[in-house]
Design a protein around this motif. Structure first.
Motif, PDB file in Angstrom:
ATOM      1  N   ILE A  75     -15.358 -17.267   9.888  1.00  0.00           N
ATOM      2  CA  ILE A  75     -15.415 -18.091  11.378  1.00  0.00           C
ATOM      3  C   ILE A  75     -15.419 -17.195  12.453  1.00  0.00           C
ATOM      4  CG2 ILE A  75     -14.109 -19.871  12.431  1.00  0.00           C
ATOM      5  CD1 ILE A  75     -12.488 -20.286   9.979  1.00  0.00           C
ATOM      6  N   LEU A  76     -16.487 -17.559  13.230  1.00  0.00           N
ATOM      7  CA  LEU A  76     -16.746 -16.900  14.682  1.00  0.00           C
ATOM      8  C   LEU A  76     -16.585 -17.825  15.832  1.00  0.00           C
ATOM      9  CD1 LEU A  76     -19.209 -14.053  15.415  1.00  0.00           C
ATOM     10  CD2 LEU A  76     -18.852 -15.956  16.966  1.00  0.00           C
ATOM     11  N   ALA A  77     -15.492 -17.542  16.493  1.00  0.00           N
ATOM     12  CA  ALA A  77     -15.370 -18.368  17.834  1.00  0.00           C
ATOM     13  C   ALA A  77     -15.700 -17.657  19.080  1.00  0.00           C
ATOM     14  CB  ALA A  77     -13.567 -18.546  17.950  1.00  0.00           C
ATOM     15  N   THR A  78     -16.626 -18.564  19.692  1.00  0.00           N
ATOM     16  CA  THR A  78     -17.180 -17.826  21.033  1.00  0.00           C
ATOM     17  C   THR A  78     -17.559 -18.916  22.129  1.00  0.00           C
ATOM     18  OG1 THR A  78     -18.929 -16.610  21.927  1.00  0.00           O
ATOM     19  CG2 THR A  78     -19.289 -17.996  20.127  1.00  0.00           C
ATOM     20  N   GLU A  79     -17.654 -18.444  23.113  1.00  0.00           N
ATOM     21  CA  GLU A  79     -18.022 -19.312  23.976  1.00  0.00           C
ATOM     22  C   GLU A  79     -19.558 -19.022  24.540  1.00  0.00           C
ATOM     23  OE1 GLU A  79     -17.366 -22.481  27.309  1.00  0.00           O
ATOM     24  OE2 GLU A  79     -16.287 -21.807  25.485  1.00  0.00           O
ATOM     25  N   SER A  80     -20.127 -17.879  24.129  1.00  0.00           N
ATOM     26  CA  SER A  80     -21.492 -17.409  24.153  1.00  0.00           C
ATOM     27  C   SER A  80     -22.359 -17.889  23.137  1.00  0.00           C
ATOM     28  CB  SER A  80     -21.411 -15.937  24.296  1.00  0.00           C
ATOM     29  OG  SER A  80     -20.553 -15.454  25.137  1.00  0.00           O
ATOM     30  N   GLY A  81     -23.578 -18.165  23.625  1.00  0.00           N
ATOM     31  CA  GLY A  81     -24.732 -18.331  22.462  1.00  0.00           C
ATOM     32  C   GLY A  81     -25.666 -17.145  22.187  1.00  0.00           C
ATOM     33  N   ALA A  89     -21.915 -16.702  13.118  1.00  0.00           N
ATOM     34  CA  ALA A  89     -21.190 -16.363  11.991  1.00  0.00           C
ATOM     35  C   ALA A  89     -22.223 -15.970  10.724  1.00  0.00           C
ATOM     36  CB  ALA A  89     -20.242 -17.467  11.756  1.00  0.00           C
ATOM     37  N   VAL A  90     -23.571 -16.713  10.730  1.00  0.00           N
ATOM     38  CA  VAL A  90     -24.150 -16.520   9.784  1.00  0.00           C
ATOM     39  C   VAL A  90     -25.209 -14.951   9.899  1.00  0.00           C
ATOM     40  CG1 VAL A  90     -26.356 -17.364   8.942  1.00  0.00           C
ATOM     41  CG2 VAL A  90     -24.751 -18.949   9.811  1.00  0.00           C
ATOM     42  N   PHE A  91     -25.088 -14.715  11.370  1.00  0.00           N
ATOM     43  CA  PHE A  91     -25.759 -13.384  11.423  1.00  0.00           C
ATOM     44  C   PHE A  91     -24.754 -12.278  11.039  1.00  0.00           C
ATOM     45  CE2 PHE A  91     -28.595 -15.862  14.379  1.00  0.00           C
ATOM     46  CZ  PHE A  91     -29.633 -15.697  13.870  1.00  0.00           C
ATOM     47  N   VAL A  92     -23.551 -12.524  11.529  1.00  0.00           N
ATOM     48  CA  VAL A  92     -22.464 -11.522  11.317  1.00  0.00           C
ATOM     49  C   VAL A  92     -22.286 -11.414   9.703  1.00  0.00           C
ATOM     50  CG1 VAL A  92     -20.070 -10.870  11.505  1.00  0.00           C
ATOM     51  CG2 VAL A  92     -21.352 -11.762  13.699  1.00  0.00           C
ATOM     52  N   PHE A 128      -6.118 -22.822  -0.987  1.00  0.00           N
ATOM     53  CA  PHE A 128      -6.751 -21.570  -1.901  1.00  0.00           C
ATOM     54  C   PHE A 128      -6.114 -20.358  -1.688  1.00  0.00           C
ATOM     55  CE2 PHE A 128      -9.976 -24.589  -0.705  1.00  0.00           C
ATOM     56  CZ  PHE A 128     -10.196 -25.140  -1.735  1.00  0.00           C
ATOM     57  N   PRO A 129      -4.822 -19.956  -2.288  1.00  0.00           N
ATOM     58  CA  PRO A 129      -4.038 -18.928  -1.876  1.00  0.00           C
ATOM     59  C   PRO A 129      -4.921 -17.543  -2.221  1.00  0.00           C
ATOM     60  CG  PRO A 129      -2.959 -20.418  -3.118  1.00  0.00           C
ATOM     61  CD  PRO A 129      -4.237 -20.939  -3.340  1.00  0.00           C
ATOM     62  N   GLN A 130      -5.770 -17.407  -2.903  1.00  0.00           N
ATOM     63  CA  GLN A 130      -6.434 -16.231  -3.329  1.00  0.00           C
ATOM     64  C   GLN A 130      -7.470 -15.649  -2.224  1.00  0.00           C
ATOM     65  OE1 GLN A 130      -5.066 -13.949  -5.218  1.00  0.00           O
ATOM     66  NE2 GLN A 130      -3.609 -15.501  -5.525  1.00  0.00           N
ATOM     67  N   SER A 131      -7.625 -16.842  -1.353  1.00  0.00           N
ATOM     68  CA  SER A 131      -8.813 -16.740  -0.247  1.00  0.00           C
ATOM     69  C   SER A 131      -8.584 -15.818   0.746  1.00  0.00           C
ATOM     70  CB  SER A 131      -9.043 -18.041   0.438  1.00  0.00           C
ATOM     71  OG  SER A 131      -9.634 -18.790  -0.413  1.00  0.00           O
ATOM     72  N   LYS A 132      -9.506 -15.204   1.349  1.00  0.00           N
ATOM     73  CA  LYS A 132      -9.607 -14.286   2.368  1.00  0.00           C
ATOM     74  C   LYS A 132     -10.693 -14.726   3.548  1.00  0.00           C
ATOM     75  CE  LYS A 132      -8.204 -10.178  -0.016  1.00  0.00           C
ATOM     76  NZ  LYS A 132      -8.078  -8.727  -0.288  1.00  0.00           N
ATOM     77  N   VAL A 133      -9.972 -14.953   4.720  1.00  0.00           N
ATOM     78  CA  VAL A 133     -11.220 -15.604   5.513  1.00  0.00           C
ATOM     79  C   VAL A 133     -11.094 -14.469   6.906  1.00  0.00           C
ATOM     80  CG1 VAL A 133     -11.190 -17.526   7.199  1.00  0.00           C
ATOM     81  CG2 VAL A 133     -10.045 -17.813   5.060  1.00  0.00           C
ATOM     82  N   LEU A 134     -12.337 -14.205   7.267  1.00  0.00           N
ATOM     83  CA  LEU A 134     -12.495 -13.458   8.286  1.00  0.00           C
ATOM     84  C   LEU A 134     -12.788 -14.385   9.403  1.00  0.00           C
ATOM     85  CD1 LEU A 134     -13.171 -10.518   9.714  1.00  0.00           C
ATOM     86  CD2 LEU A 134     -15.712 -10.966   8.753  1.00  0.00           C
ATOM     87  N   VAL A 135     -11.924 -14.067  10.456  1.00  0.00           N
ATOM     88  CA  VAL A 135     -11.762 -14.840  11.743  1.00  0.00           C
ATOM     89  C   VAL A 135     -12.242 -13.789  12.871  1.00  0.00           C
ATOM     90  CG1 VAL A 135     -10.772 -16.132  13.710  1.00  0.00           C
ATOM     91  CG2 VAL A 135     -10.088 -16.587  11.237  1.00  0.00           C
ATOM     92  N   ILE A 136     -13.361 -14.095  13.735  1.00  0.00           N
ATOM     93  CA  ILE A 136     -13.924 -13.381  14.895  1.00  0.00           C
ATOM     94  C   ILE A 136     -13.751 -13.981  16.026  1.00  0.00           C
ATOM     95  CG2 ILE A 136     -15.808 -11.818  15.447  1.00  0.00           C
ATOM     96  CD1 ILE A 136     -16.706 -11.900  12.394  1.00  0.00           C
ATOM     97  N   ALA A 137     -13.221 -13.556  16.864  1.00  0.00           N
ATOM     98  CA  ALA A 137     -13.445 -13.998  18.506  1.00  0.00           C
ATOM     99  C   ALA A 137     -14.439 -12.761  18.943  1.00  0.00           C
ATOM    100  CB  ALA A 137     -12.041 -14.280  19.096  1.00  0.00           C
TER     101      ALA A 137
END
Length: 176
Positions: A75-81, A89-92, A128-137
């Motif tokens: 998940i990538l959070a931003t105000e910029s395009g 997020a797809v590019f990262v 999903f307890p085994q999940s790992k989520v990458l959050v990027i601001a």
């Protein structure tokens, strides 16, 4: 189950503008910026850097190859395009070589998007307890020359790996 931030990484531009120099150029009291904004300098992104490269740099600094295979959401959070066709997020996701079946999406709306992304990541790991989520601001704020927002602009990114049994910070339920 305890869920939270297991790893955290940061990235910013190599170019910096000291606010004392900006204050001199704008004929403003330097303390208005240093004490008023509690800042000494701001990061300036060159044309070769954007929210994708900053987000990928912050993420790459913390992720192992094994974790790139285990991450099931980005998940990538931003105000910029960055363009008019694809979520950053797809590019990262592609730049980092994260396994191809991970879901990737972008959230908008200034600082709250990152908070919402962390909450979404927490809900995902609860289910999903085994999940790992990458959050990027990741954001690059640019304001006009000699405008009130000019000294508050900058560029940077933070990457957070959200998992169960985190080593850095555990979320709680006090902000429902």
């Amino acid at each position: 189950m305890t869920i939270g931030i297991d790893k955290i990484g940061f990235a910013t531009s190599q170019y910096v503008l000291r606010l004392s120099e900006l204050a001199a150029a704008r004929n403003t009291d330097p303390e208005k910026l240093s004490k008023g904004l509690l800042l000494k300098e701001l990061s300036i992104a060159p044309i070769t850097e954007d929210i994708v490269t900053l987000g990928a740099s912050a993420s790459d600094s913390i992720l192992t190859e094994e974790e790139k295979e285990e991450i099931d959401m980005v998940i990538l959070a931003t105000e910029s395009g960055i363009d008019q066709s694809k979520a950053a997020a797809v590019f990262v996701h592609g730049l980092l070589g994260i396994q191809p079946f991970a879901r990737s999406f972008e959230m908008k709306e200034a600082c709250y998007a990152a908070t919402a992304a962390l909450d979404y990541a927490k809900l995902h790991v609860e289910k999903f307890p085994q999940s790992k989520v990458l959050v990027i601001a990741s954001d690059i704020a640019k304001y006009g020359i000699d405008t009130p927002g000019e000294p508050t602009q900058g560029a940077g990114s933070v990457a957070m790996l959200v998992t169960q049994n985190p080593r850095i910070l555990a979320f709680n339920d006090d902000n429902v």
